[in-house]
Design an enzyme around this catalytic site. Sequence first.
Site, mmCIF file in Angstrom:
data_model
loop_
_atom_site.group_PDB
_atom_site.id
_atom_site.type_symbol
_atom_site.label_atom_id
_atom_site.label_comp_id
_atom_site.label_asym_id
_atom_site.label_seq_id
_atom_site.Cartn_x
_atom_site.Cartn_y
_atom_site.Cartn_z
ATOM 1 N N SER A 38 0.792 -1.178 0.143
ATOM 2 C CA SER A 38 0.030 0.011 0.033
ATOM 3 C C SER A 38 0.996 1.372 0.095
ATOM 4 C CB SER A 38 -1.015 -0.093 1.120
ATOM 5 O OG SER A 38 -2.021 1.039 1.083
ATOM 6 N N GLU A 39 0.670 2.163 -1.092
ATOM 7 C CA GLU A 39 1.653 3.021 -1.115
ATOM 8 C C GLU A 39 1.910 4.303 -0.165
ATOM 9 O OE1 GLU A 39 -0.912 2.671 -3.302
ATOM 10 O OE2 GLU A 39 -1.734 4.513 -4.207
ATOM 11 N N ASN A 40 1.067 4.319 0.975
ATOM 12 C CA ASN A 40 1.192 5.091 1.942
ATOM 13 C C ASN A 40 2.302 4.607 2.946
ATOM 14 O OD1 ASN A 40 -0.945 3.223 2.509
ATOM 15 N ND2 ASN A 40 -1.415 4.123 4.476
ATOM 16 N N GLY A 41 2.847 3.558 2.802
ATOM 17 C CA GLY A 41 4.015 2.832 3.291
ATOM 18 C C GLY A 41 3.835 1.522 4.112
ATOM 19 N N SER A 52 8.542 3.784 0.314
ATOM 20 C CA SER A 52 7.582 3.159 -0.520
ATOM 21 C C SER A 52 7.702 3.425 -2.062
ATOM 22 C CB SER A 52 6.034 3.577 -0.102
ATOM 23 O OG SER A 52 5.008 2.992 -0.581
#
Lengths: 233, 219
Positions: free
Chosen positions: B46-49, B88
Amino acid sequence: MAGFNKVVHSYEDAMAGLQDGMTVIAGGFGLCGIPEGLIAQIKKMGTTDLTVVSNNCGVDGFGLGILLEDRQIKKMVASYVGENALFEKQLLSGELEVELTPQGTLAEKMRAGGAGIPAFFTATGYGTPVAEGKETREINGRNYVLEPAITGDFAIVRAWKADRYGNLVFRHTSMNFNPMAATAGKITVAEVEEIVEPGELEPSQIHTPGIYVQRVIKGSFEKRIERRMVRQG
Amino acid sequence: MALSREQVAMRVAQELEDGYYVNLGIGIPTLVANYVPAGIEVMLQSENGLLGMGPYPTEAELDADMINAGKETVTAIKGAAIFSSAESFAMIRGGHVDLTVLGAFEVDQNGNIASWMIPGKLVKGMGGAMDLVAGAQNIVVTMTHADKYGNSKLLQSCTLPLTGVGCVKKIVTDLAVLEVRDGAFHLLERAPGISVKEIQQKTAGTLIVNGDIPEMQFN
């Protein structure tokens, strides 16, 4: 060691020196990991013509969204906005300028800004409106866009734990943009859940070393949830 | 019959391979997580980390500091890693994510994708989509084959502002599975009961149909 005691005890002290026209970099992703009290202090100070750099701009009545109420933001640099009606209204009326920036490019702009790298080439956005007016270059057969770094007069971040040296540890996915934002401010202010004694944070587990942080304040947080999803169980 | 959203997700899930790191976009791509084939292990990014995204939390697990890229509350699986947005996107831009699944308004026969901006409508932003399409080695686009007026979304050339150029390799629509290469769409599979003719009618770009086209298989 008084010089290394970065803890301040009032929000006035935390944001002292913020002036009209400055650039403020804010950590957070949506409403997760935002420095709620520091944002509230900016609203209280009434500082205007701000350029705010943050992945998002809060929602109506919460987070960075409250700075729209008195038109304190002149320009917003973000990857995704418009969760708030007021933002949309000010954008359409031309009161608010927006620079949409791809999320990874935004993170890297902050990282580069803090690391003394003035610009970097990325494939992200090549051939899209994001690349318009920017230098491009072919490297090893692929096309890249030159993206300038970002630094701020202030950076405001939210952390879980800090010590008086300004060492920071973040909690879960509230880390997000906070570590990069912390490096990119001339004055970086960390609003934290807990201040611990030096030595309590394991040195090798510190996310943001204190050298990047000028002020630490203990805050209290509402931690509003933007999209509450649960499963039965 | 055209596939449901769930069936599109089921078909995309067949693209997953054991050991894949996968980023799923918002909408139909998110549903793919529900259909990971038995016996294989994939790790959701998930690209928020967050690497190792789990299901939604129970009431007891709910935590405001634990969200996904759609800003929904979520959990982390055992063995997950959490990191900054820069880290990320280093994973994403650096080509370390094996498969990215995302939606689109349009794709064209040169692999260009438009997914973030419709001129004249309010533009909310590209989020991480431009980074994802620039970085992924393997991109699957999910979308309906045509819009609600019957206009094809598989074009010779995208008409909307682009998200990325020359990056889409595979498309799963409600009617077909197609590969994009050599400046054309290549029909690989059709939805059960959908004719090649209907797919041809609803594909505005160059469509290559080679031999008998099998129907998609669902277990």
